[in-house]
Write an enzyme that holds these catalytic residues in place. Structure first.
Site, PDB file in Angstrom:
ATOM      1  N   GLU A 175       0.872  -1.187   0.000  1.00  0.00           N
ATOM      2  CA  GLU A 175       0.000   0.000   0.000  1.00  0.00           C
ATOM      3  C   GLU A 175       0.899   1.223   0.000  1.00  0.00           C
ATOM      4  O   GLU A 175       1.461   1.595   1.040  1.00  0.00           O
ATOM      5  CB  GLU A 175      -0.898  -0.015   1.253  1.00  0.00           C
ATOM      6  CG  GLU A 175      -2.000  -1.059   1.213  1.00  0.00           C
ATOM      7  CD  GLU A 175      -3.121  -0.719   0.238  1.00  0.00           C
ATOM      8  OE1 GLU A 175      -3.267   0.450  -0.164  1.00  0.00           O
ATOM      9  OE2 GLU A 175      -3.858  -1.647  -0.143  1.00  0.00           O
ATOM     10  N   CYS A 209      -2.016   9.535   2.406  1.00  0.00           N
ATOM     11  CA  CYS A 209      -1.557   8.920   1.157  1.00  0.00           C
ATOM     12  C   CYS A 209      -2.422   9.304  -0.034  1.00  0.00           C
ATOM     13  O   CYS A 209      -1.937   9.367  -1.153  1.00  0.00           O
ATOM     14  CB  CYS A 209      -1.509   7.406   1.307  1.00  0.00           C
ATOM     15  SG  CYS A 209      -3.070   6.707   1.812  1.00  0.00           S
TER      16      CYS A 209
END
Ligand code: NAD
Length: 418
Positions: A175, A209
């Protein structure tokens, strides 16, 4: 654990990132609680062997997909959402029946300490050990053989993790992040647009993110956006965001220095103030930014929002496609043709149209990157599925008449014998 230690958790995240209680509850604790509740509620159904479709010749057989745990899983979290990022995959890996080693990020030190002290009070320390520490400890940990690795963080370390996994052919989820673009079309509603972009950019002071990294729009749209943004920022944080209880700080000196240096790109249209003592960086909008400016060379991961002007949607698409595939892509437009043009001609981990970050809030949508922004996905059932090996099980019937149906696959002589 989440219920009984909420105060301590909020204090730890406050210490690491100056996150307000409201923001921590919303973006850390509630998310983990909801996903955990969903795992508990759905576990029986998700873990049960799934009946697979079968052709006529397998009428008397059972075709099933079993959900086998991989074995021992390593979960490595990042520091920017120090509760959510390690605990979401941790909960799913446990639900899927694995033993799990959890490695919180050392950068969010107070939260890592909290998890290191608290998890062993609630879970068997042999099945679910918490390993705290920095690069030397992680390097040692990665020498072990795991059956699955789930890593959240930057793409440089992802390559180290991938290499370690490769040694044992360990499957993994990565991720990662990247520069998530926003395209603002002239047809949008600018007040709503500014509200939603700045919320996504400013929560956790841009250390998210999927934070909108930069904007692409025409010069006319830019002018309108900057004016609307000034009003929104005043509404969010008052005249001086440094005094607002709702505005976070940069996690450490290294990142403060890195992000502050990016303020030299283009021209400051809004904000621009910093305070090294507090690791404070004001929400800042940069205009007249070029593709080769420093701010456009790396994921910003801070509260700076550069605007690169483009002539039209085609130029925006070309710009997006000349960069690595981003984790998220945002489009603000009332024009469906423009929206679908961008969706069809680009690639990214996910897309959210007319908002930012909110695509993560639906557990029915997989969350993950593609290319440089990651591999694999999670959230909701996708999390559970990540941590199980889907094992094909065909249980054939021994009934004689079934053998007749199979005669075609025998050599001719055997066929004649039957
Ligand atoms: P980080 O520094 O906390 O690193 C993540 C993990 O890697 C930590 O557990 C750390 O101990 C370990 N690590 C660091 N250096 C290492 C090394 N040399 N060898 C082995 N292990 C090492 O976090 P970060 O990388 O600064 O996180 C920020 C990045 O993560 C950004 O790019 C962001 O976009 C991305 N991110 C992605 C998601 C997502 O869900 N896709 C979520 C949050 C952050």
């Amino acid at each position: 654990m989440l219920d009984e230690n909420e105060k301590e958790m909020l204090a730890a995240v406050k210490k690491d990132l100056n996150k307000s209680n409201m923001e921590s509850v919303l973006t850390e604790i509630a998310i983990v609680k909801n996903e955990t509740i969903s795992l508990i509620n759905n576990l029986e159904e998700w873990a049960a062997p799934e009946k697979a479709a079968k052709p006529l010749v397998n009428l008397t057989d059972d075709a099933l997909i079993y959900k086998d745990p991989y074995g021992v899983v390593l979960v490595m979290g990042a520091w920017n959402y120090p509760i959510q990022l390690p605990l979401l995959p941790f909960a799913a890996a446990i639900a899927a029946g694995n033993a799990v080693v959890i490695k919180p990020s050392e950068v969010s030190e107070a939260t890592a300490d909290f998890l290191g002290k608290t998890i062993p009070k609630y879970l068997d320390n042999q099945c679910y050990p918490v390993i705290c520490g920095g690069i030397p400890e992680t390097t040692e940990l990665l020498k072990e053989r795991f059956d699955y690795i789930f890593y959240t963080g930057n793409s440089y370390v992802a390559r180290i993790v991938h290499t370690a996994a490769n040694k044992h052919l360990t499957p993994l989820t990565l991720e990662l992040g990247g520069k998530s673009p926003v395209y603002i079309d002239k047809s949008t509603d600018m007040d709503v647009t500014a509200n939603r972009i700045l919320w996504g950019k400013c929560i956790n002071a841009g250390q998210t993110c999927v934070a909108p990294d930069y904007i692409l729009c025409t010069k006319e749209v830019e002018e309108e956006f900057v004016e609307a943004a000034k009003k929104v920022l005043k509404k969010f944080y008052g005249e001086n965001p440094q005094q607002s209880k709702d505005y976070c700080r940069i996690v450490n000196d290294k990142h403060f220095k890195r992000i502050s240096a990016l303020l030299n790109s283009g021209k400051v249209a809004v904000g621009g103030k910093t305070d090294v003592q507090e690791k404070y960086i004001e929400p800042t909008i940069l205009i007249d930014v070029n593709g080769d400016d420093a701010v456009m060379q790396e994921e910003i991961f801070g509260p700076i929002l550069p605007i690169v002007s483009v002539r039209d949607v085609n130029e925006a698409i070309t710009f997006i496609n000349s960069h690595e595939k981003p984790l998220a892509l945002y489009i603000f437009s009332k024009d469906k043709e423009v929206t679908h043009e961008i969706i069809d001609r680009t690639s990214s981990g996910g897309i959210c149209v007319n908002d930012t970050i909110m695509h993560l809030s639906l557990p029915s949508l997989p969350f993950g990157g593609v290319g440089e922004s990651g591999m694999g996905c999670y959230h909701g059932k996708f999390s559970f599925d990540t941590f199980v090996h889907k094992r094909s099980v065909l249980i054939r019937s021994l009934a004689k008449f079934g053998e007749k149906l199979q005669s075609m696959r025998r050599p001719l002589t055997t066929k004649e014998l039957l």
